[in-house]
Design an enzyme around this catalytic site. Structure first.
Site, PDB file in Angstrom:
ATOM      1  N   ASN A 113       1.197  -1.130  -0.422  1.00  0.00           N
ATOM      2  CA  ASN A 113       0.428   0.281   0.190  1.00  0.00           C
ATOM      3  C   ASN A 113       0.980   1.094   0.096  1.00  0.00           C
ATOM      4  OD1 ASN A 113       0.793  -0.664   2.572  1.00  0.00           O
ATOM      5  ND2 ASN A 113      -0.784   0.640   3.236  1.00  0.00           N
ATOM      6  N   GLU A 129       0.525   4.941   0.925  1.00  0.00           N
ATOM      7  CA  GLU A 129      -0.257   6.415   1.096  1.00  0.00           C
ATOM      8  C   GLU A 129       0.198   7.232   0.701  1.00  0.00           C
ATOM      9  OE1 GLU A 129      -1.402   5.383   5.990  1.00  0.00           O
ATOM     10  OE2 GLU A 129      -2.822   3.908   4.635  1.00  0.00           O
ATOM     11  N   GLU A 156      -3.103  -4.755  -3.176  1.00  0.00           N
ATOM     12  CA  GLU A 156      -3.411  -5.370  -4.173  1.00  0.00           C
ATOM     13  C   GLU A 156      -2.977  -4.626  -5.638  1.00  0.00           C
ATOM     14  OE1 GLU A 156      -4.858  -4.622  -1.723  1.00  0.00           O
ATOM     15  OE2 GLU A 156      -6.523  -6.216  -0.900  1.00  0.00           O
ATOM     16  N   CYS A 202     -10.202  -4.927   0.053  1.00  0.00           N
ATOM     17  CA  CYS A 202     -11.212  -4.057  -0.026  1.00  0.00           C
ATOM     18  C   CYS A 202     -11.696  -4.223  -1.487  1.00  0.00           C
ATOM     19  CB  CYS A 202     -10.008  -2.698  -0.700  1.00  0.00           C
ATOM     20  SG  CYS A 202      -9.959  -1.444  -1.298  1.00  0.00           S
ATOM     21  N   CYS A 222     -10.707  -2.854  -4.663  1.00  0.00           N
ATOM     22  CA  CYS A 222      -9.680  -3.846  -5.100  1.00  0.00           C
ATOM     23  C   CYS A 222     -10.044  -5.088  -5.515  1.00  0.00           C
ATOM     24  CB  CYS A 222      -8.625  -4.081  -4.056  1.00  0.00           C
ATOM     25  SG  CYS A 222      -7.081  -3.385  -3.778  1.00  0.00           S
TER      26      CYS A 222
END
Ligand code: THU
Length: 136
Positions: free
Chosen positions: A42, A44, A55, A90, A93
């Site tokens: 990830n 950010e 992902e 999520c 994804c």
């Protein structure tokens, strides 16, 4: 390459996670049908909504490198890099994976290499919106 290998590669990918805001680090290991492997984490951003999940990082890198067929992904994550629970993908994804991966594509989530859950992508995103709705 089995699910334990994928788990350990996903855990390694967590090391590169940029999660200064949530402190929730995520790593992903994406296996292509041809055996090639891509890692993602990830990433950010101070403009929060620009964050990219692990992902999607992995699949975007794979696609940008010419990959077309995907076998499985393993996702691991945890607050401050400590894995205490399954890092379920999520909704965004799931949707992006379903654009490029077939219904049998496997999604692994684990807390350690001896505790890995397996899902089929189609079970994680039933009744999905896809290109057939666009008449493609
Ligand atoms: N995150 C992922 O990397 N993958 C998911 O499927 C769920 C969430 C990341 C995004 C954000 O950096 C952090 O986890 C907290 O939401």
């Amino acid at each position: 390459m089995d699910k334990k290998d994928l788990f350990n590669i996903a855990k390694d990918a967590m090391k590169h996670s940029c999660a200064s805001y949530s402190n929730y680090n995520v790593g992903a290991a994406l296996l292509c049908k041809n055996g090639n492997l891509y890692k993602g984490c990830n990433i950010e951003n101070a403009s929060y909504s620009l964050t990219n999940c692990a992902e999607r990082t992995a699949i975007f890198i794979a696609i940008a490198n010419g990959e077309k067929e995907f076998e499985a992904i393993c996702i691991v994550g945890g607050k401050n890099g400590v894995i205490t629970d399954y890092a379920m993908p999520c909704g965004a994804c799931r949707q992006v994976l379903s654009e490029f991966c077939d219904a049998e594509f496997k999604v692994y989530v684990g807390t350690d290499e001896n505790n890995i859950n397996e899902f089929k992508l189609a079970d994680l995103l039933p009744y999905s919106f896809d290109k057939s709705k666009l008449g493609e």
